[in-house]
Design a protein around this motif. Sequence first.
Motif, PDB file in Angstrom:
ATOM      1  N   THR A  60     -26.533 -26.134  84.531  1.00 40.44           N
ATOM      2  CA  THR A  60     -26.504 -27.180  85.552  1.00 40.44           C
ATOM      3  C   THR A  60     -27.913 -27.492  86.032  1.00 40.44           C
ATOM      4  OG1 THR A  60     -24.328 -26.401  86.242  1.00 40.44           O
ATOM      5  CG2 THR A  60     -25.500 -27.834  87.774  1.00 40.44           C
ATOM      6  N   LEU A  61     -28.684 -26.447  86.297  1.00 41.72           N
ATOM      7  CA  LEU A  61     -30.062 -26.618  86.744  1.00 41.72           C
ATOM      8  C   LEU A  61     -30.907 -27.250  85.642  1.00 41.72           C
ATOM      9  CD1 LEU A  61     -32.229 -26.209  88.890  1.00 41.72           C
ATOM     10  CD2 LEU A  61     -32.559 -23.898  88.007  1.00 41.72           C
ATOM     11  N   LEU A  62     -30.707 -26.822  84.410  1.00 39.91           N
ATOM     12  CA  LEU A  62     -31.440 -27.378  83.277  1.00 39.91           C
ATOM     13  C   LEU A  62     -31.160 -28.870  83.136  1.00 39.91           C
ATOM     14  CD1 LEU A  62     -33.264 -27.003  80.802  1.00 39.91           C
ATOM     15  CD2 LEU A  62     -31.206 -26.381  79.504  1.00 39.91           C
ATOM     16  N   LYS A  63     -29.882 -29.253  83.202  1.00 37.34           N
ATOM     17  CA  LYS A  63     -29.516 -30.672  83.094  1.00 37.34           C
ATOM     18  C   LYS A  63     -30.123 -31.484  84.226  1.00 37.34           C
ATOM     19  CE  LYS A  63     -25.604 -33.884  82.807  1.00 37.34           C
ATOM     20  NZ  LYS A  63     -26.442 -34.951  83.259  1.00 37.34           N
ATOM     21  N   ALA A  64     -30.044 -30.975  85.446  1.00 38.73           N
ATOM     22  CA  ALA A  64     -30.607 -31.680  86.602  1.00 38.73           C
ATOM     23  C   ALA A  64     -32.119 -31.854  86.450  1.00 38.73           C
ATOM     24  CB  ALA A  64     -30.282 -30.930  87.888  1.00 38.73           C
ATOM     25  N   THR A  65     -32.785 -30.830  85.966  1.00 41.33           N
ATOM     26  CA  THR A  65     -34.233 -30.900  85.783  1.00 41.33           C
ATOM     27  C   THR A  65     -34.598 -31.899  84.694  1.00 41.33           C
ATOM     28  OG1 THR A  65     -34.426 -28.602  86.486  1.00 41.33           O
ATOM     29  CG2 THR A  65     -36.308 -29.529  85.311  1.00 41.33           C
ATOM     30  N   LEU A  66     -33.890 -31.855  83.571  1.00 43.65           N
ATOM     31  CA  LEU A  66     -34.154 -32.805  82.490  1.00 43.65           C
ATOM     32  C   LEU A  66     -33.871 -34.240  82.935  1.00 43.65           C
ATOM     33  CD1 LEU A  66     -32.793 -30.836  79.406  1.00 43.65           C
ATOM     34  CD2 LEU A  66     -35.173 -31.327  79.973  1.00 43.65           C
ATOM     35  N   ASP A  67     -32.774 -34.449  83.664  1.00 41.00           N
ATOM     36  CA  ASP A  67     -32.460 -35.786  84.196  1.00 41.00           C
ATOM     37  C   ASP A  67     -33.581 -36.276  85.101  1.00 41.00           C
ATOM     38  OD1 ASP A  67     -30.082 -35.994  82.824  1.00 41.00           O
ATOM     39  OD2 ASP A  67     -28.814 -35.485  84.547  1.00 41.00           O
ATOM     40  N   SER A  68     -34.102 -35.398  85.911  1.00 42.03           N
ATOM     41  CA  SER A  68     -35.187 -35.746  86.823  1.00 42.03           C
ATOM     42  C   SER A  68     -36.441 -36.170  86.054  1.00 42.03           C
ATOM     43  CB  SER A  68     -35.504 -34.560  87.736  1.00 42.03           C
ATOM     44  OG  SER A  68     -36.594 -34.831  88.553  1.00 42.03           O
ATOM     45  N   VAL A  69     -36.753 -35.437  84.991  1.00 41.81           N
ATOM     46  CA  VAL A  69     -37.919 -35.769  84.169  1.00 41.81           C
ATOM     47  C   VAL A  69     -37.722 -37.132  83.496  1.00 41.81           C
ATOM     48  CG1 VAL A  69     -39.220 -35.118  82.089  1.00 41.81           C
ATOM     49  CG2 VAL A  69     -38.636 -33.385  83.802  1.00 41.81           C
ATOM     50  N   VAL A  70     -36.532 -37.396  82.987  1.00 37.45           N
ATOM     51  CA  VAL A  70     -36.248 -38.683  82.345  1.00 37.45           C
ATOM     52  C   VAL A  70     -36.388 -39.814  83.360  1.00 37.45           C
ATOM     53  CG1 VAL A  70     -34.469 -40.082  81.233  1.00 37.45           C
ATOM     54  CG2 VAL A  70     -34.809 -37.725  80.515  1.00 37.45           C
ATOM     55  N   GLU A  71     -35.827 -39.626  84.550  1.00 35.34           N
ATOM     56  CA  GLU A  71     -35.924 -40.663  85.584  1.00 35.34           C
ATOM     57  C   GLU A  71     -37.373 -40.925  85.977  1.00 35.34           C
ATOM     58  OE1 GLU A  71     -33.221 -39.658  88.742  1.00 35.34           O
ATOM     59  OE2 GLU A  71     -31.503 -39.800  87.378  1.00 35.34           O
ATOM     60  N   GLU A  72     -38.169 -39.877  86.048  1.00 35.24           N
ATOM     61  CA  GLU A  72     -39.586 -40.034  86.373  1.00 35.24           C
ATOM     62  C   GLU A  72     -40.296 -40.838  85.281  1.00 35.24           C
ATOM     63  OE1 GLU A  72     -43.521 -37.279  87.214  1.00 35.24           O
ATOM     64  OE2 GLU A  72     -41.534 -36.397  87.472  1.00 35.24           O
ATOM     65  N   CYS A  73     -39.991 -40.540  84.030  1.00 35.80           N
ATOM     66  CA  CYS A  73     -40.589 -41.277  82.909  1.00 35.80           C
ATOM     67  C   CYS A  73     -40.158 -42.741  82.917  1.00 35.80           C
ATOM     68  CB  CYS A  73     -40.221 -40.635  81.578  1.00 35.80           C
ATOM     69  SG  CYS A  73     -40.989 -39.032  81.315  1.00 35.80           S
ATOM     70  N   VAL A  74     -38.876 -42.980  83.163  1.00 35.41           N
ATOM     71  CA  VAL A  74     -38.355 -44.349  83.225  1.00 35.41           C
ATOM     72  C   VAL A  74     -39.059 -45.113  84.334  1.00 35.41           C
ATOM     73  CG1 VAL A  74     -36.313 -45.691  83.875  1.00 35.41           C
ATOM     74  CG2 VAL A  74     -36.123 -43.902  82.157  1.00 35.41           C
ATOM     75  N   SER A  75     -39.235 -44.482  85.480  1.00 37.16           N
ATOM     76  CA  SER A  75     -39.885 -45.136  86.611  1.00 37.16           C
ATOM     77  C   SER A  75     -41.357 -45.425  86.331  1.00 37.16           C
ATOM     78  CB  SER A  75     -39.779 -44.266  87.862  1.00 37.16           C
ATOM     79  OG  SER A  75     -38.438 -44.123  88.239  1.00 37.16           O
ATOM     80  N   PHE A  76     -42.001 -44.550  85.597  1.00 38.05           N
ATOM     81  CA  PHE A  76     -43.426 -44.708  85.327  1.00 38.05           C
ATOM     82  C   PHE A  76     -43.693 -45.670  84.172  1.00 38.05           C
ATOM     83  CE2 PHE A  76     -47.459 -43.272  83.385  1.00 38.05           C
ATOM     84  CZ  PHE A  76     -48.297 -43.504  84.461  1.00 38.05           C
ATOM     85  N   VAL A  77     -42.929 -45.547  83.094  1.00 36.42           N
ATOM     86  CA  VAL A  77     -43.180 -46.310  81.874  1.00 36.42           C
ATOM     87  C   VAL A  77     -42.312 -47.562  81.781  1.00 36.42           C
ATOM     88  CG1 VAL A  77     -43.132 -46.209  79.347  1.00 36.42           C
ATOM     89  CG2 VAL A  77     -43.854 -44.217  80.657  1.00 36.42           C
ATOM     90  N   GLY A  78     -41.080 -47.474  82.248  1.00 35.19           N
ATOM     91  CA  GLY A  78     -40.136 -48.577  82.090  1.00 35.19           C
ATOM     92  C   GLY A  78     -39.340 -48.400  80.812  1.00 35.19           C
ATOM     93  N   VAL A  79     -38.374 -49.301  80.620  1.00 41.75           N
ATOM     94  CA  VAL A  79     -37.469 -49.208  79.486  1.00 41.75           C
ATOM     95  C   VAL A  79     -37.341 -50.583  78.824  1.00 41.75           C
ATOM     96  CG1 VAL A  79     -35.054 -48.812  78.853  1.00 41.75           C
ATOM     97  CG2 VAL A  79     -36.145 -47.329  80.521  1.00 41.75           C
TER      98      VAL A  79
END
Length: 156
Positions: free
Chosen positions: A16-35
């Motif tokens: 659960t913690l691993l998934k939450a952390t990975l989701d957070s990293v993806v969201e940060e990348c999406v916010s910084f780089v865009g899609v």
Amino acid sequence: MFLSFLSAVKHDVSQTLLKATLDSVVEECVSFVGVDINICSEILLRHIAGLNASRAKNIIEWREKSGPFVNREQLKDVKGLGPKTFQQCAGFIRINQEYIRTFCSQQGELVAGGHKAVTSEKPGKKKSKVEANVVQQPNPLDQTCIHPESYHIAQR
């Protein structure tokens, strides 16, 4: 070697913690780089501010039915994506103009300026004379992080 280490310790980490952390990293990348909305997956779309599973699915369905998005304004044609959602997500969505040119040239749908002619029509709605002839034009700012609300400043 690193992979065997990960394999050995993956059971020691809370999934659960691993998934939450990975989701957070993806969201940060999406916010910084865009899609790039024309090539991204439904799952990646869900990480964009304002988009949930239903809206992400509707974007993919619109893209499959209508072809690639030519500009951000076309997001307003997607079912379930209203003005507030558009305001939240538009700055994180990119539209690669080169992809549009390549796609359109493969489809043989080039118009003046080298871009696809796309009418802004919703199925089941009565078409006015003006609306039926609207051609969607690409906007170079749609491939940047500049939010549509600030285009007028960027164009000065």
